[in-house]
Scaffold this motif. Structure first.
Motif, short mmCIF file in Angstrom:
data_model
loop_
_atom_site.label_atom_id
_atom_site.label_comp_id
_atom_site.label_asym_id
_atom_site.label_seq_id
_atom_site.Cartn_x
_atom_site.Cartn_y
_atom_site.Cartn_z
N LEU A 1 -3.06 2.80 4.32
CA LEU A 1 -2.17 1.65 3.94
C LEU A 1 -1.48 1.69 2.68
CD1 LEU A 1 -1.09 -1.06 4.84
CD2 LEU A 1 -3.09 -2.11 3.63
N ASP A 2 -2.42 2.49 1.80
CA ASP A 2 -1.65 2.64 0.54
C ASP A 2 -0.14 3.46 0.28
OD1 ASP A 2 -2.07 1.78 -2.31
OD2 ASP A 2 -1.99 4.02 -2.67
N GLY A 3 -0.50 4.49 1.29
CA GLY A 3 0.66 5.36 1.50
C GLY A 3 1.82 4.72 2.06
N GLU A 4 1.59 3.78 2.92
CA GLU A 4 2.76 3.17 3.65
C GLU A 4 3.18 2.10 2.50
OE1 GLU A 4 3.54 3.14 6.97
OE2 GLU A 4 2.34 4.79 7.35
N LEU A 5 2.47 1.38 1.66
CA LEU A 5 2.98 0.27 1.14
C LEU A 5 3.66 0.97 -0.14
CD1 LEU A 5 0.02 -2.42 1.29
CD2 LEU A 5 2.35 -2.50 2.04
N PRO B 1 -0.90 8.38 11.96
CA PRO B 1 -1.97 8.81 11.13
C PRO B 1 -3.43 8.31 11.57
CG PRO B 1 -0.75 7.09 9.91
CD PRO B 1 0.20 7.53 11.20
N LEU B 2 -3.47 7.44 12.38
CA LEU B 2 -4.79 6.78 12.77
C LEU B 2 -5.42 7.74 14.06
CD1 LEU B 2 -4.16 2.96 13.15
CD2 LEU B 2 -5.60 4.16 11.37
N ARG B 3 -4.29 8.59 14.41
CA ARG B 3 -4.79 9.81 15.37
C ARG B 3 -5.06 9.21 16.83
NH1 ARG B 3 -7.22 14.78 11.93
NH2 ARG B 3 -5.34 14.87 10.49
N ARG B 4 -4.30 8.27 17.30
CA ARG B 4 -4.51 7.69 18.73
C ARG B 4 -3.44 7.73 19.49
NH1 ARG B 4 -8.10 2.77 15.71
NH2 ARG B 4 -9.37 4.11 14.47
#
Lengths: 203, 203
Positions: A145-149, B48-51
């Protein structure tokens, strides 16, 4: 219309923050969850799952599940849009709302319910190993999430949405669950400070 | 547009059934989850959650999370409505979709992932006690659902919706998770037979 409310618990707060963002006032009926009020009348006949919050309309119709209650109000009062705009915007909010829910709030809740001594009578059987297994899952998601934000102001884009509300509730729930936001997650910390400073966060 | 698909896994099938109900055709890119294809390229950079599933639009925009992908298509092609009509109708679908997800599909998935030997490398740590704890939760919900389905044809009302799709996927997933619908749940069995006989169930 009235909203059976559960005070400090995460899901009741989710709905109160949502209503505050929309400036909608709904009469609240407080239920003492500490005294297991959600497992008794007047809740148990209204929600067989015995959970809060519960919305009762004037004709007696019941809506449960925090996000379902929020969606009802979104349909009645579309502005400000908290579930997104346009097909892609709505899909993005749904995507981040679900990521926040399944990869953060749910992990924090499992850690809390399966480790905290006060939850022994709520979560049967309490399995501390499962609670512990959820902590690194939450941390791993916070790093993602940090990378997204780093790229945008809010969880699902440039506008505040229900995904931010679920994120706020999850991060605040980390305190009793004894999980800390890693110091290097500076974007998560900036975002959490910003959404915490909105008047709705006090709801 | 293309949909990276995961074959027999529950969430990819959810989206395929939804698309079949809407008669929408989207080119599928099969990914071999048995060979952990979802943890490698071309998935890992897209989600990135690899799903799975992962929807990629023509401009490269990515939408993940099965329900978010379904909502995108609902917005583009509103008929037949699978997320409900009217504020109350949409809230009811959301409520039942979430009940199906949190109280059935999620319990079945936990039982499968924490008990089945084939999941040892997928769920780390595998905690059989937690898997077992989920089985009675699923059964308890099925009994509640049975009372509801005694009163109406589908999960959220008189129309088929995404709540029925999540329910179908959850009940079919009970087989590998080794949980059985109790024989006395005749309404659940009637409903499951009906939704299984729709052409979309083969998707």
């Amino acid at each position: 219309m009235k909203l059976f409310d559960g005070g400090r618990a995460p899901n009741p707060r989710r709905v109160r923050v949502f209503l505050a963002e929309k400036a909608i006032e709904v009469p609240l009926v407080p239920v003492d969850m500490g005294a297991l009020g959600h497992q008794q009348e007047p809740i148990s006949s209204r929600n067989p799952l015995r959970r809060l919050p519960v919305l009762e309309l004037d004709d007696g119709t019941i809506i449960t599940e925090s996000v379902a209650i929020c969606r009802y109000f979104e349909e009645l009062y579309p502005e400000p849009a908290l579930f997104g705009r346009s097909a892609l915007g709505k899909a993005r909010v749904e995507m981040w709302q679900r990521r926040m829910e399944f990869n953060l709030l749910s992990c924090v809740a499992q850690a809390f319910r399966h480790i905290h001594p006060a939850m022994k009578e709520w979560e049967i059987p309490q399995i501390p190993e499962w609670g512990e297994a959820n902590k690194p899952k939450a941390i791993e998601f916070l790093k993602l999430l940090d990378g997204e934000l780093a790229q945008r102001e809010f969880a699902a884009g440039d506008s505040y949405s229900i995904a931010d509300i679920t994120g706020l509730i999850a991060i605040d729930f980390m305190k009793p669950a004894r999980i800390k936001v890693p110091e290097e997650c500076i974007n998560v910390l900036r975002w959490h400070a910003a959404i915490s400073s909105r008047p709705s966060a006090a709801a």
